[in-house]
Design an enzyme around this catalytic site. Structure first.
Site, PDB file in Angstrom:
ATOM      1  N   ALA A 190       1.018  -1.112  -0.312  1.00 38.61           N
ATOM      2  CA  ALA A 190      -0.866  -0.219   0.028  1.00 38.61           C
ATOM      3  C   ALA A 190       1.437   0.697  -0.376  1.00 38.61           C
ATOM      4  O   ALA A 190       2.159   1.037   0.677  1.00 38.61           O
ATOM      5  CB  ALA A 190      -0.612  -0.385   1.282  1.00 38.61           C
ATOM      6  N   GLY A 229       0.285  -5.188   0.390  1.00 36.30           N
ATOM      7  CA  GLY A 229      -0.347  -5.268  -0.783  1.00 36.30           C
ATOM      8  C   GLY A 229      -0.147  -6.299  -1.782  1.00 36.30           C
ATOM      9  O   GLY A 229      -0.825  -6.558  -2.769  1.00 36.30           O
ATOM     10  N   GLU A 261      -0.389  -9.544  -1.387  1.00 33.72           N
ATOM     11  CA  GLU A 261      -1.874 -10.055  -1.254  1.00 33.72           C
ATOM     12  C   GLU A 261      -2.077  -9.868  -3.671  1.00 33.72           C
ATOM     13  O   GLU A 261      -2.479 -11.096  -3.441  1.00 33.72           O
ATOM     14  CB  GLU A 261      -2.985  -9.420  -0.842  1.00 33.72           C
ATOM     15  CG  GLU A 261      -2.835  -9.456   0.458  1.00 33.72           C
ATOM     16  CD  GLU A 261      -3.523  -8.474   1.664  1.00 33.72           C
ATOM     17  OE1 GLU A 261      -2.822  -7.117   1.623  1.00 33.72           O
ATOM     18  OE2 GLU A 261      -4.212  -8.915   2.159  1.00 33.72           O
ATOM     19  N   GLU A 282       1.624  -5.550   7.690  1.00 34.60           N
ATOM     20  CA  GLU A 282       1.259  -5.036   8.130  1.00 34.60           C
ATOM     21  C   GLU A 282       1.248  -4.591   9.823  1.00 34.60           C
ATOM     22  O   GLU A 282       0.924  -3.624  10.121  1.00 34.60           O
ATOM     23  CB  GLU A 282      -0.747  -5.308   7.511  1.00 34.60           C
ATOM     24  CG  GLU A 282      -0.360  -5.124   5.948  1.00 34.60           C
ATOM     25  CD  GLU A 282      -0.130  -5.954   5.074  1.00 34.60           C
ATOM     26  OE1 GLU A 282       1.075  -6.884   5.668  1.00 34.60           O
ATOM     27  OE2 GLU A 282      -0.316  -6.281   3.842  1.00 34.60           O
TER      28      GLU A 282
END
Ligand code: NAI
Length: 719
Positions: free
Chosen positions: A61, A100, A103, A123
């Site tokens: 992110a 992310g 992911e 995270e």
């Protein structure tokens, strides 16, 4: 953004473009949505490869977007669309696939990684959890125990470990995109039913209840009050026990709680603060971007005691040649053995060859004549250090930087012993020096920007988080520690016990309360300093006067313990008792209880009930108050510097963001009000008197922490 090209006739190649690590900003997410749609709609395209430009797949992110009104397409449906695609999508992972980024890769049907890539879901270190399906897909792919480990610690894995765990399907030493394109061609048209991770059942485990209970216990122990690791366990539990769609709901709920928690804000602040300290400035105005470091290839360490050994190891491990000087013959032999052991153990852990040949040992200070930089770590004794600096200045080649590891002595006084005071700075390491991440780089009034730049650069090279600070007694960390330690003693005088004070601080999140920490470091260290300062007196006077030194309230409790030979763990007795000298298990000591009772009776002190709130407020707010004075004096350039020092050197709980950030979260007006209250109750205790800067900030409406520098600037311009 994301670039789309068609390669090898039928492969749609999507390249993420957002330097330096292709973070998933709104523009990148929009780019992915658009290019995936295009690849899926073009009939010529039979398979898709997603990669990142310039050797990095995706760092996750875009943290800068946190706390803003996030625009652009959300990650979850974007990744879902990739996973549901009817054409195979291959992730070509170079450099990093983090957060992310991983992911996104888990939403692809295949993952091919370069052998040098690193993968992970970090995270949790920002107070969050992987909320784009990471907590639901990873356990389905690699099993609950391995997923719990990665998600609750945030640790990165190498490509090799990722292959062993089953996170990636293949690793390569060649061009990852080329390999992925070839692979994509080979799987075009094949069924994807077995490739969508969200459709996998979570691998069963013989006893999920026991497994999750153990995981929860583990995170409670290590997290010390941090809520994100606990939420990570809960989310993985949802993956193990609920269907995928319900698990995703749970992931979302847990994320919402974390996102709005103060802890996530604190941890994100830490992330930026750690970067901010690299952009250092001196009170003279010299700065990181205008001051050039000089190269350091060969260094010397003078004094091979506790600190010198660790410093030599840190330097050698970073590839520097080191001359290690120790005048005591026995110490020299012992130090060589100890350093060799440390290097061997470190190398074994990292799977490399120990850098034993990087260090030469010598009893003779003359052997440092050709080094670029010297770190002195002899006893904390000004006269001795002055002598050593004089010698070094005479022996060294011109331009050698002379650094001291003193914990708080005057850098300027040492500089004045040398022919080139501009080459002198403090390099204050923390014990054990080869492990602890913090380095305070201390500049005196005559230290040159080059000397500071060189020490900061060397700190970075040896893996430290380096913070440039001005010269004053105790610098930043130890100067703030003093009122904290003093308050703890005053609390004992007023009726608290060491266990009670430590419990409050440990519940706050410190690894160790103040008394357990003092027992570990050795009570004699501070005693010696206080003796040198003329604070320790032998007259057994009672009453108020016995507790006043140099016009201020003083508690002699620590001195009295040392007079009894109670130096802490090393003697088996201190604020606690231990089974034997060197033992680490602290037990309450009835002797101390009696001693405190007698002491209070002797001085006419009336015991009162002290609660946890008072312990925390008196210890922490007095430390914070000193932090404001440090900012006021220009010793630290900004609150981030102080916070980083406390997080990396004094185990301040990261999820509380460092002392200055914590003050901003509590509310500056509240901190001021409580300090005023305690100051009125104890007017003779200097550190409770609220600092001018704190008052100024409150008078200015308690601006957010990133605006404090402006108020400080104004304050300085008024002086
Ligand atoms: P130490 O007592 O373990 O070691 C000092 C060493 O210096 C001894 O081996 C001694 O023989 C040697 N030495 C004395 N005079 C010498 C000379 N003229 N030439 C070469 N070697 C000489 O002390 P420690 O704990 O390593 O502390 C060293 C410095 O680091 C002090 O200034 C201390 O304040 C500072 N420091 C200590 C920390 C700690 O936790 N111990 C933390 C941060 C800084």
């Amino acid at each position: 953004m994301a670039q789309y090209t068609r390669v090898s006739g039928s492969v749609g190649l999507i390249t993420l473009q957002n330097p330096p690590v292709n973070a998933l900003s709104a523009a990148v997410r929009q780019g992915i949505v658009n290019t995936v749609q295009r690849a899926l709609s073009e009939p010529e395209v039979k398979s898709v490869v997603i990669c990142g430009q310039k050797g990095a797949f995706c760092g996750g992110a875009d943290i800068k977007e946190f706390g803003t009104n996030m625009s652009g397409p959300p990650l979850v449906p974007m990744i879902h669309a990739i996973e549901s695609a009817v054409k195979p999508v291959v992730a070509a992972i170079e450099g990093v696939a983090l957060g992310g980024g991983l992911e996104l890769a888990l939403g692809c049907h295949y993952r091919i990684a370069h052998s040098k890539a690193r993968l992970g879901l970090p995270e949790v270190t920002l107070g969050l959890l992987p909320a784009a399906g990471g907590t639901q897909r990873l356990p389905r792919l690699i099993g609950v125990p391995a997923a719990l480990d990665l998600i609750t610690t945030g640790r990165h894995v190498t490509a090799t470990e990722a292959l062993q765990l089953g996170i990636v399907d293949q690793i390569t030493d060649h061009n990852t995109v080329d390999v992925a394109v070839k692979f994509a061609l080979s799987v075009a048209g094949q069924s994807l039913d077995s490739r969508r991770i969200s459709s996998y059942p979570c691998p069963r485990h013989s006893d999920f209840d026991a497994l999750f209970e153990a995981a929860m216990q583990k995170v409670h122990q290590s997290a010390r009050g941090a809520i994100a690791p606990v939420a990570c366990v809960q989310a993985v539990r949802a993956a193990a026990t609920l269907p995928y769609s319900q698990g995703m709901e749970r992931e979302k709920e847990l994320m919402a709680t974390l996102f709005t928690s103060g802890q996530a804000r604190a941890l994100q602040y830490c992330f930026f603060a750690q970067r901010a300290v690299g952009r250092w400035s001196m009170s003279s105005g010299a700065r990181w971007d205008t001051s050039k470091p000089r190269p350091v290839h060969k260094a010397a360490v003078i004094g091979l005691g506790t600190m010198g050994r660790g410093i030599a190891v840190a330097l050698a491990q970073a590839g520097l040649s080191v001359v290690a000087v120790e005048t005591q013959e026995k110490q020299l032999i012992e130090a060589k053995q100890a350093v060799t052991g440390m290097l061997e153990r470190g190398a074994k852990r990292r799977g490399v060859t120990p850098a034993l040949d990087k260090i030469t040992y010598s009893p003779n200070i003359q052997n440092v004549a050709d080094v670029d930089l010297i770190i002195e770590a002899v006893f904390e004794d000004m006269a001795l250090k002055e002598k050593v600096f004089k010698q070094l200045s005479a022996v060294c080649k011109p331009g050698t930087f002379l650094c001291t590891n003193t914990s708080g002595l005057d850098i300027n006084r040492l500089a004045s012993q040398t022919c080139n005071p501009e080459l002198v700075v403090g390099m204050h390491f923390f014990a054990p020096a080869h492990v602890m991440k913090l380095l305070e780089v201390v500049y005196g009034p005559r230290s040159s920007p080059h000397a500071v730049a060189t020490a900061m650069h060397l700190g970075k090279k040896i893996g430290k988080v380096s913070v440039a600070v001005g010269n004053c007694r105790g610098f930043v960390g130890n100067r703030m520690l003093k009122p904290y330690l003093e308050q703890a003693l005053f609390l004992l005088e007023e009726g608290a016990t060491p266990e009670q004070v430590d419990q409050a601080l440990e519940e706050f999140g410190f690894a160790m309360g103040v008394f357990r920490m003092s027992d570990l470091s050795g009570l004699d260290v501070g005693w010696r300093v206080r003796k040198a300062d003329g604070l320790v007196t032998s007259d057994a006077t009672t009453g108020q006067q016995a507790r006043i030194r140099q016009g201020h309230r003083y508690s002699p409790l620590g001195d009295l313990l040392c007079e009894q030979g109670r130096f802490g763990q090393k003697t088996g007795r201190g604020w606690y008792q231990y089974d034997k000298p060197g033992s680490r298990v602290a037990k309450p000591d009835p002797w101390l209880q009696n001693f405190l009772e007698e002491y209070r009776a002797r001085h006419g002190l009336v015991v009162r009930r002290i609660d946890h709130q008072e312990v925390l407020e008196r210890c922490l707010y007095s430390l914070i108050n000193e932090g404001f004075r440090i900012l006021e004096d220009g010793i630290a350039a900004g609150p981030e510097d102080i916070d980083v020092i406390y997080m990396f050197g004094y185990s301040w709980p990261r999820h509380r963001g460092g002392p200055m950030f914590y003050a901003s979260m509590v509310g500056l007006a509240r901190v001021l009000e409580r300090l005023e209250y305690y100051h009125q109750a104890h007017p003779d205790v200097p550190s409770l008197h609220p600092s001018t800067l704190l008052r100024k900030l409150v008078a200015n409406g308690s601006p957010p922490i990133h605006k404090w520098r402006e108020v400080i600037k104004k304050l300085h311009s008024q002086l």
